[in-house]
Design a protein around this motif. Structure first.
Motif, PDB file in Angstrom:
ATOM      1  N   LEU A   1      50.246  59.032 -26.176  1.00 52.15           N
ATOM      2  CA  LEU A   1      50.607  60.258 -26.884  1.00 52.15           C
ATOM      3  C   LEU A   1      49.390  60.961 -27.469  1.00 52.15           C
ATOM      4  O   LEU A   1      48.410  60.317 -27.848  1.00 52.15           O
ATOM      5  CB  LEU A   1      51.561  59.917 -28.029  1.00 52.15           C
TER       6      LEU A   1
ATOM      7  N   TYR B   1      47.074  57.872 -28.224  1.00 49.32           N
ATOM      8  CA  TYR B   1      47.590  56.800 -29.064  1.00 49.32           C
ATOM      9  C   TYR B   1      48.726  56.109 -28.321  1.00 49.32           C
ATOM     10  O   TYR B   1      49.569  56.766 -27.704  1.00 49.32           O
ATOM     11  CB  TYR B   1      48.080  57.363 -30.399  1.00 49.32           C
ATOM     12  N   GLU B   2      48.755  54.794 -28.382  1.00 53.39           N
ATOM     13  CA  GLU B   2      49.742  53.985 -27.679  1.00 53.39           C
ATOM     14  C   GLU B   2      50.994  53.826 -28.546  1.00 53.39           C
ATOM     15  O   GLU B   2      50.900  53.542 -29.740  1.00 53.39           O
ATOM     16  CB  GLU B   2      49.138  52.610 -27.365  1.00 53.39           C
ATOM     17  N   GLU B   3      52.166  54.001 -27.946  1.00 52.13           N
ATOM     18  CA  GLU B   3      53.425  53.860 -28.687  1.00 52.13           C
ATOM     19  C   GLU B   3      53.571  52.468 -29.298  1.00 52.13           C
ATOM     20  O   GLU B   3      54.089  52.333 -30.410  1.00 52.13           O
ATOM     21  CB  GLU B   3      54.621  54.167 -27.787  1.00 52.13           C
TER      22      GLU B   3
ATOM     23  N   TYR C   1      56.189  61.408 -33.802  1.00 48.29           N
ATOM     24  CA  TYR C   1      56.861  60.134 -33.531  1.00 48.29           C
ATOM     25  C   TYR C   1      57.023  59.314 -34.811  1.00 48.29           C
ATOM     26  O   TYR C   1      58.041  58.671 -35.022  1.00 48.29           O
ATOM     27  CB  TYR C   1      56.048  59.369 -32.490  1.00 48.29           C
TER      28      TYR C   1
ATOM     29  N   ALA D   1      52.091  61.842 -31.609  1.00 48.81           N
ATOM     30  CA  ALA D   1      52.130  60.581 -32.354  1.00 48.81           C
ATOM     31  C   ALA D   1      52.547  60.813 -33.796  1.00 48.81           C
ATOM     32  O   ALA D   1      53.330  60.040 -34.362  1.00 48.81           O
ATOM     33  CB  ALA D   1      50.768  59.898 -32.287  1.00 48.81           C
TER      34      ALA D   1
ATOM     35  N   LEU E   1      51.826  52.413 -32.538  1.00 50.58           N
ATOM     36  CA  LEU E   1      52.565  53.179 -33.548  1.00 50.58           C
ATOM     37  C   LEU E   1      53.758  52.373 -34.060  1.00 50.58           C
ATOM     38  O   LEU E   1      54.045  52.364 -35.262  1.00 50.58           O
ATOM     39  CB  LEU E   1      53.030  54.519 -32.972  1.00 50.58           C
ATOM     40  N   ASP E   2      54.434  51.676 -33.152  1.00 48.80           N
ATOM     41  CA  ASP E   2      55.561  50.818 -33.554  1.00 48.80           C
ATOM     42  C   ASP E   2      55.084  49.680 -34.450  1.00 48.80           C
ATOM     43  O   ASP E   2      55.748  49.324 -35.427  1.00 48.80           O
ATOM     44  CB  ASP E   2      56.277  50.263 -32.334  1.00 48.80           C
TER      45      ASP E   2
END
Length: 66
Positions: free
Chosen positions: A2, A39-41, A10, A7, A44-45
């Protein structure tokens, strides 16, 4: 992967708040060039899970009475 804008959306953050968190090192970024940062999901999670609170606050009964 993202963009910063996606992001931030999100995570439900303002873009400026998102950039502050990234600068602090709490969310990793992937640089694919000088103007192509993603940015990797999953990262972020993981950040969201780290921010989660399991404590339950109780209300003071005296303060809620009129």
């Amino acid at each position: 992967m993202l963009t910063a804008k996606a992001a931030a959306a999100y995570l439900g953050l303002a873009l400026s708040s998102f950039y502050e968190i990234v600068r602090s090192g709490r969310i990793p970024r992937y640089d694919f060039g000088p103007r192509r940062i993603r940015y990797e999901e999953a990262d972020l999670d993981a950040f969201k899970a780290q921010c989660r609170s399991t404590a339950i606050k109780r209300r003071d009964r005296k303060s809620t009475r009129l």
